[in-house]
Design an enzyme around this catalytic site. Structure first.
Site, short mmCIF file in Angstrom:
data_model
loop_
_atom_site.label_atom_id
_atom_site.label_comp_id
_atom_site.label_asym_id
_atom_site.label_seq_id
_atom_site.Cartn_x
_atom_site.Cartn_y
_atom_site.Cartn_z
N GLN A 9 0.82 -1.21 0.00
CA GLN A 9 0.00 0.00 0.00
C GLN A 9 0.86 1.26 0.00
O GLN A 9 1.87 1.32 0.68
CB GLN A 9 -0.89 -0.03 1.25
N SER A 87 4.20 -6.43 2.86
CA SER A 87 2.83 -6.42 3.40
C SER A 87 1.85 -7.00 2.39
O SER A 87 1.91 -8.19 2.05
CB SER A 87 2.46 -5.00 3.83
N LEU A 88 0.94 -6.20 1.85
CA LEU A 88 0.01 -6.65 0.82
C LEU A 88 0.73 -7.36 -0.32
O LEU A 88 0.23 -8.33 -0.90
CB LEU A 88 -0.74 -5.43 0.27
N ARG A 112 -9.16 -9.19 2.94
CA ARG A 112 -8.17 -8.57 3.83
C ARG A 112 -8.44 -7.07 3.94
O ARG A 112 -8.44 -6.51 5.04
CB ARG A 112 -6.77 -8.81 3.25
N HIS A 195 -0.41 -3.92 11.04
CA HIS A 195 0.69 -4.71 11.59
C HIS A 195 0.91 -4.44 13.08
O HIS A 195 2.04 -4.27 13.54
CB HIS A 195 1.97 -4.50 10.77
N GLN A 244 0.61 -12.32 9.61
CA GLN A 244 1.17 -11.08 9.07
C GLN A 244 0.43 -9.82 9.51
O GLN A 244 1.05 -8.78 9.73
CB GLN A 244 1.19 -11.19 7.54
#
Length: 291
Positions: A9, A87-88, A112, A195, A244
Protein backbone atom coordinates in the site's frame (compact mmCIF):
# COMPACT_ATOMS: atom_id res chain seq x y z
CA UNK A 1 20.07 -15.20 -8.68
CA UNK A 2 17.03 -13.05 -9.47
CA UNK A 3 14.63 -11.96 -6.74
CA UNK A 4 11.28 -10.48 -7.71
CA UNK A 5 9.74 -8.16 -5.12
CA UNK A 6 6.20 -6.81 -4.96
CA UNK A 7 5.10 -3.48 -3.42
CA UNK A 8 2.41 -2.78 -0.84
CA UNK A 9 0.00 0.00 0.00
CA UNK A 10 1.19 3.50 -0.88
CA UNK A 11 2.53 2.76 -4.37
CA UNK A 12 -0.76 3.42 -6.16
CA UNK A 13 -1.24 6.17 -8.76
CA UNK A 14 -4.05 7.25 -11.07
CA UNK A 15 -3.73 5.55 -14.46
CA UNK A 16 -2.00 2.46 -13.05
CA UNK A 17 -2.38 -0.56 -15.33
CA UNK A 18 -4.09 1.33 -18.15
CA UNK A 19 -1.28 0.66 -20.64
CA UNK A 20 -1.43 -3.06 -19.82
CA UNK A 21 -5.19 -3.14 -20.37
CA UNK A 22 -4.96 -1.37 -23.71
CA UNK A 23 -1.96 -3.21 -25.13
CA UNK A 24 -2.13 -6.80 -23.87
CA UNK A 25 -5.04 -9.20 -24.47
CA UNK A 26 -4.13 -11.47 -21.54
CA UNK A 27 -3.88 -8.49 -19.18
CA UNK A 28 -7.24 -7.19 -20.40
CA UNK A 29 -8.88 -10.57 -19.72
CA UNK A 30 -7.42 -10.63 -16.18
CA UNK A 31 -8.63 -7.09 -15.43
CA UNK A 32 -12.11 -7.94 -16.72
CA UNK A 33 -12.13 -11.08 -14.55
CA UNK A 34 -11.14 -8.93 -11.54
CA UNK A 35 -14.08 -6.57 -12.12
CA UNK A 36 -16.36 -9.62 -12.12
CA UNK A 37 -14.87 -11.12 -8.94
CA UNK A 38 -14.90 -7.82 -7.00
CA UNK A 39 -18.40 -6.85 -8.12
CA UNK A 40 -17.40 -3.33 -9.17
CA UNK A 41 -15.29 -1.76 -11.92
CA UNK A 42 -11.96 -1.41 -10.17
CA UNK A 43 -10.41 -0.74 -13.57
CA UNK A 44 -12.36 2.52 -13.81
CA UNK A 45 -10.94 3.70 -10.49
CA UNK A 46 -7.41 2.53 -11.35
CA UNK A 47 -7.37 4.17 -14.79
CA UNK A 48 -9.37 7.34 -14.09
CA UNK A 49 -9.83 7.70 -10.31
CA UNK A 50 -8.61 10.56 -8.16
CA UNK A 51 -5.82 10.11 -5.61
CA UNK A 52 -8.48 10.28 -2.91
CA UNK A 53 -10.52 7.46 -4.47
CA UNK A 54 -7.41 5.33 -4.90
CA UNK A 55 -6.51 5.81 -1.21
CA UNK A 56 -9.58 3.88 0.01
CA UNK A 57 -8.28 0.60 1.45
CA UNK A 58 -10.90 -1.51 -0.34
CA UNK A 59 -9.64 -0.06 -3.64
CA UNK A 60 -5.93 0.42 -2.93
CA UNK A 61 -5.12 -3.13 -1.92
CA UNK A 62 -6.77 -4.98 -4.83
CA UNK A 63 -5.54 -2.28 -7.26
CA UNK A 64 -1.87 -2.70 -6.31
CA UNK A 65 -2.25 -6.48 -6.26
CA UNK A 66 -3.81 -6.45 -9.75
CA UNK A 67 -1.17 -4.17 -11.23
CA UNK A 68 1.66 -6.29 -9.78
CA UNK A 69 0.31 -9.73 -10.68
CA UNK A 70 -0.90 -8.80 -14.16
CA UNK A 71 2.42 -7.10 -14.90
CA UNK A 72 4.27 -10.27 -13.81
CA UNK A 73 2.03 -12.40 -16.05
CA UNK A 74 3.16 -10.41 -19.11
CA UNK A 75 6.90 -11.06 -18.52
CA UNK A 76 8.30 -13.54 -21.03
CA UNK A 77 10.06 -16.55 -19.51
CA UNK A 78 9.21 -15.42 -15.96
CA UNK A 79 11.35 -17.59 -13.69
CA UNK A 80 12.12 -16.00 -10.33
CA UNK A 81 14.68 -17.73 -8.12
CA UNK A 82 12.98 -16.24 -5.06
CA UNK A 83 10.16 -13.80 -4.30
CA UNK A 84 9.01 -11.48 -1.51
CA UNK A 85 6.31 -8.85 -1.07
CA UNK A 86 5.99 -5.90 1.29
CA UNK A 87 2.83 -6.42 3.40
CA UNK A 88 0.01 -6.65 0.82
CA UNK A 89 2.70 -7.47 -1.77
CA UNK A 90 3.14 -10.88 -0.17
CA UNK A 91 -0.11 -11.96 -1.88
CA UNK A 92 1.26 -10.82 -5.25
CA UNK A 93 4.47 -12.76 -4.56
CA UNK A 94 2.50 -15.92 -3.75
CA UNK A 95 0.69 -15.74 -7.10
CA UNK A 96 3.97 -15.09 -8.94
CA UNK A 97 5.47 -18.16 -7.27
CA UNK A 98 2.45 -20.33 -8.15
CA UNK A 99 1.35 -20.88 -4.54
CA UNK A 100 -2.04 -19.19 -5.08
CA UNK A 101 -4.27 -18.80 -8.11
CA UNK A 102 -4.94 -15.28 -9.37
CA UNK A 103 -8.66 -15.56 -8.57
CA UNK A 104 -8.24 -16.99 -5.06
CA UNK A 105 -5.58 -14.44 -4.15
CA UNK A 106 -7.76 -11.56 -5.36
CA UNK A 107 -10.63 -12.80 -3.19
CA UNK A 108 -8.29 -12.98 -0.18
CA UNK A 109 -6.92 -9.49 -0.86
CA UNK A 110 -10.46 -8.08 -1.06
CA UNK A 111 -11.37 -9.86 2.19
CA UNK A 112 -8.17 -8.57 3.83
CA UNK A 113 -8.92 -4.97 2.80
CA UNK A 114 -12.50 -5.15 4.10
CA UNK A 115 -11.42 -6.80 7.36
CA UNK A 116 -8.68 -4.20 7.95
CA UNK A 117 -11.13 -1.38 7.28
CA UNK A 118 -13.53 -2.80 9.88
CA UNK A 119 -10.72 -3.21 12.42
CA UNK A 120 -9.82 0.47 11.90
CA UNK A 121 -13.39 1.46 12.78
CA UNK A 122 -13.37 -0.72 15.92
CA UNK A 123 -10.06 0.78 17.13
CA UNK A 124 -9.27 4.27 15.81
CA UNK A 125 -5.50 4.22 15.39
CA UNK A 126 -2.58 5.41 13.27
CA UNK A 127 1.03 4.96 12.14
CA UNK A 128 4.16 7.15 11.95
CA UNK A 129 7.53 6.82 10.21
CA UNK A 130 10.60 7.13 12.42
CA UNK A 131 13.78 8.26 10.67
CA UNK A 132 17.36 8.05 11.85
CA UNK A 133 17.13 5.81 14.91
CA UNK A 134 18.33 2.29 15.62
CA UNK A 135 15.73 -0.51 15.31
CA UNK A 136 16.38 -1.87 18.81
CA UNK A 137 16.01 1.59 20.38
CA UNK A 138 12.65 2.08 18.64
CA UNK A 139 11.39 -1.28 19.91
CA UNK A 140 12.62 -0.48 23.42
CA UNK A 141 10.82 2.89 23.49
CA UNK A 142 7.57 1.43 22.12
CA UNK A 143 7.66 -1.26 24.82
CA UNK A 144 8.10 1.44 27.49
CA UNK A 145 4.79 3.19 26.70
CA UNK A 146 2.29 2.11 29.36
CA UNK A 147 -1.48 1.91 28.98
CA UNK A 148 -1.45 2.32 25.18
CA UNK A 149 -0.73 0.09 22.19
CA UNK A 150 2.29 1.08 20.09
CA UNK A 151 4.72 -1.24 18.28
CA UNK A 152 7.38 -1.21 15.58
CA UNK A 153 5.36 -2.30 12.53
CA UNK A 154 7.55 -1.97 9.42
CA UNK A 155 11.32 -2.43 9.38
CA UNK A 156 11.70 -0.84 5.94
CA UNK A 157 15.45 -0.22 5.82
CA UNK A 158 18.18 0.86 8.25
CA UNK A 159 17.10 4.21 9.70
CA UNK A 160 13.48 3.91 8.56
CA UNK A 161 10.97 2.15 10.80
CA UNK A 162 7.21 2.67 10.96
CA UNK A 163 5.45 2.51 14.32
CA UNK A 164 1.78 1.60 14.71
CA UNK A 165 -0.78 1.90 17.50
CA UNK A 166 -3.42 4.02 19.18
CA UNK A 167 -3.29 7.77 18.46
CA UNK A 168 -2.08 8.47 22.00
CA UNK A 169 0.41 5.59 21.95
CA UNK A 170 1.99 6.83 18.70
CA UNK A 171 2.06 10.42 20.03
CA UNK A 172 3.75 9.45 23.30
CA UNK A 173 6.24 7.17 21.56
CA UNK A 174 6.96 9.91 19.01
CA UNK A 175 7.93 12.36 21.77
CA UNK A 176 10.26 9.83 23.41
CA UNK A 177 11.77 8.83 20.05
CA UNK A 178 12.62 12.46 19.27
CA UNK A 179 14.19 12.83 22.71
CA UNK A 180 16.25 9.71 21.98
CA UNK A 181 17.64 11.27 18.80
CA UNK A 182 15.23 10.38 15.97
CA UNK A 183 15.74 12.84 13.09
CA UNK A 184 12.03 12.93 12.32
CA UNK A 185 8.76 11.28 13.33
CA UNK A 186 6.27 11.69 10.49
CA UNK A 187 2.56 10.85 10.94
CA UNK A 188 1.33 8.74 8.01
CA UNK A 189 -2.00 9.30 6.21
CA UNK A 190 -3.37 5.81 6.94
CA UNK A 191 -6.70 4.62 8.28
CA UNK A 192 -5.40 2.59 11.19
CA UNK A 193 -2.66 0.69 13.01
CA UNK A 194 -1.68 -1.95 10.47
CA UNK A 195 0.69 -4.71 11.59
CA UNK A 196 -0.15 -4.18 15.25
CA UNK A 197 -2.24 -6.06 17.86
CA UNK A 198 -5.13 -3.71 16.99
CA UNK A 199 -5.57 -5.69 13.74
CA UNK A 200 -6.56 -8.84 15.69
CA UNK A 201 -10.24 -8.74 14.53
CA UNK A 202 -9.03 -8.59 10.91
CA UNK A 203 -6.53 -11.40 11.50
CA UNK A 204 -9.27 -13.70 12.80
CA UNK A 205 -11.50 -12.89 9.83
CA UNK A 206 -8.72 -13.43 7.29
CA UNK A 207 -7.53 -16.62 9.00
CA UNK A 208 -10.83 -18.35 8.25
CA UNK A 209 -10.64 -17.31 4.59
CA UNK A 210 -7.01 -18.44 4.24
CA UNK A 211 -7.76 -21.82 5.83
CA UNK A 212 -10.59 -22.32 3.33
CA UNK A 213 -8.37 -21.51 0.32
CA UNK A 214 -6.31 -24.03 -1.68
CA UNK A 215 -2.57 -23.30 -1.69
CA UNK A 216 0.05 -25.10 -3.81
CA UNK A 217 3.76 -25.71 -3.27
CA UNK A 218 5.49 -22.62 -4.73
CA UNK A 219 7.90 -22.90 -7.66
CA UNK A 220 10.53 -20.98 -5.70
CA UNK A 221 11.02 -19.90 -2.07
CA UNK A 222 9.00 -16.96 -0.74
CA UNK A 223 10.58 -14.85 1.98
CA UNK A 224 7.69 -13.90 4.23
CA UNK A 225 7.28 -10.70 6.27
CA UNK A 226 6.71 -12.36 9.62
CA UNK A 227 10.07 -14.11 10.02
CA UNK A 228 12.12 -13.07 6.93
CA UNK A 229 12.85 -16.70 6.15
CA UNK A 230 12.47 -18.72 2.95
CA UNK A 231 9.26 -20.76 2.97
CA UNK A 232 8.18 -23.52 0.57
CA UNK A 233 5.82 -25.63 2.69
CA UNK A 234 2.13 -24.85 2.26
CA UNK A 235 1.20 -25.00 5.95
CA UNK A 236 4.09 -22.73 6.92
CA UNK A 237 3.13 -20.22 4.21
CA UNK A 238 -0.47 -20.15 5.42
CA UNK A 239 0.49 -19.73 9.09
CA UNK A 240 2.85 -16.87 8.24
CA UNK A 241 0.24 -15.17 6.06
CA UNK A 242 -2.32 -15.34 8.88
CA UNK A 243 0.17 -13.92 11.41
CA UNK A 244 1.17 -11.08 9.07
CA UNK A 245 -1.67 -8.67 9.93
CA UNK A 246 -0.71 -8.33 13.60
CA UNK A 247 3.06 -8.85 13.23
CA UNK A 248 5.75 -6.48 11.92
CA UNK A 249 6.90 -6.41 8.29
CA UNK A 250 10.55 -7.46 8.49
CA UNK A 251 11.60 -6.07 5.11
CA UNK A 252 15.19 -5.20 6.05
CA UNK A 253 15.71 -8.70 7.38
CA UNK A 254 13.99 -10.30 4.35
CA UNK A 255 16.23 -8.55 1.83
CA UNK A 256 19.33 -9.45 3.84
CA UNK A 257 18.23 -13.10 3.95
CA UNK A 258 17.67 -13.12 0.18
CA UNK A 259 21.12 -11.65 -0.41
CA UNK A 260 22.67 -14.22 1.94
CA UNK A 261 20.94 -16.94 -0.08
CA UNK A 262 22.39 -15.69 -3.37
CA UNK A 263 20.19 -12.85 -4.69
CA UNK A 264 22.25 -10.37 -6.72
CA UNK A 265 19.44 -8.75 -8.74
CA UNK A 266 16.16 -7.40 -7.30
CA UNK A 267 13.36 -6.66 -9.76
CA UNK A 268 10.37 -4.67 -8.49
CA UNK A 269 7.14 -5.78 -10.13
CA UNK A 270 4.25 -3.37 -9.62
CA UNK A 271 3.52 0.35 -9.38
CA UNK A 272 6.24 2.74 -8.24
CA UNK A 273 9.89 2.34 -7.25
CA UNK A 274 9.64 2.30 -3.45
CA UNK A 275 11.13 -1.17 -2.97
CA UNK A 276 14.06 -0.50 -5.31
CA UNK A 277 15.04 2.42 -3.07
CA UNK A 278 14.69 0.37 0.12
CA UNK A 279 16.68 -2.57 -1.30
CA UNK A 280 19.55 -0.24 -2.25
CA UNK A 281 19.65 1.14 1.30
CA UNK A 282 19.72 -2.39 2.73
CA UNK A 283 22.18 -3.98 0.27
CA UNK A 284 24.04 -1.35 -1.75
CA UNK A 285 26.02 -3.81 -3.89
CA UNK A 286 23.04 -5.56 -5.53
CA UNK A 287 21.43 -4.36 -8.76
CA UNK A 288 17.82 -3.18 -8.80
CA UNK A 289 15.35 -2.66 -11.62
CA UNK A 290 11.64 -2.27 -12.32
CA UNK A 291 9.53 -4.14 -14.85
Amino acid sequence: MKAYVFPGQGSQFSGMGKDLYENNAQARAMFDKANEILGFEITKVMFEGTDEELKQTDVTQPAIFLHSVILASTIEDFKPDMVAGHSLGEFSALVAAGALSFEDALRLVAKRADAMQRACVISPSTMAAVLGLDDAKIEEICASIEGEVVVAANFNCPGQVVISGTHEGVRLAGEKLKEAGAKRVLPLPVGGAFHSPLMEPAREELAAAIEATVFSVPRCPIYQNVNAQAATEVETIKENLISQLTAPVRWTQSVRAMVADGAVEFIECGPGKVLQGLVKKIASDVTTAGV
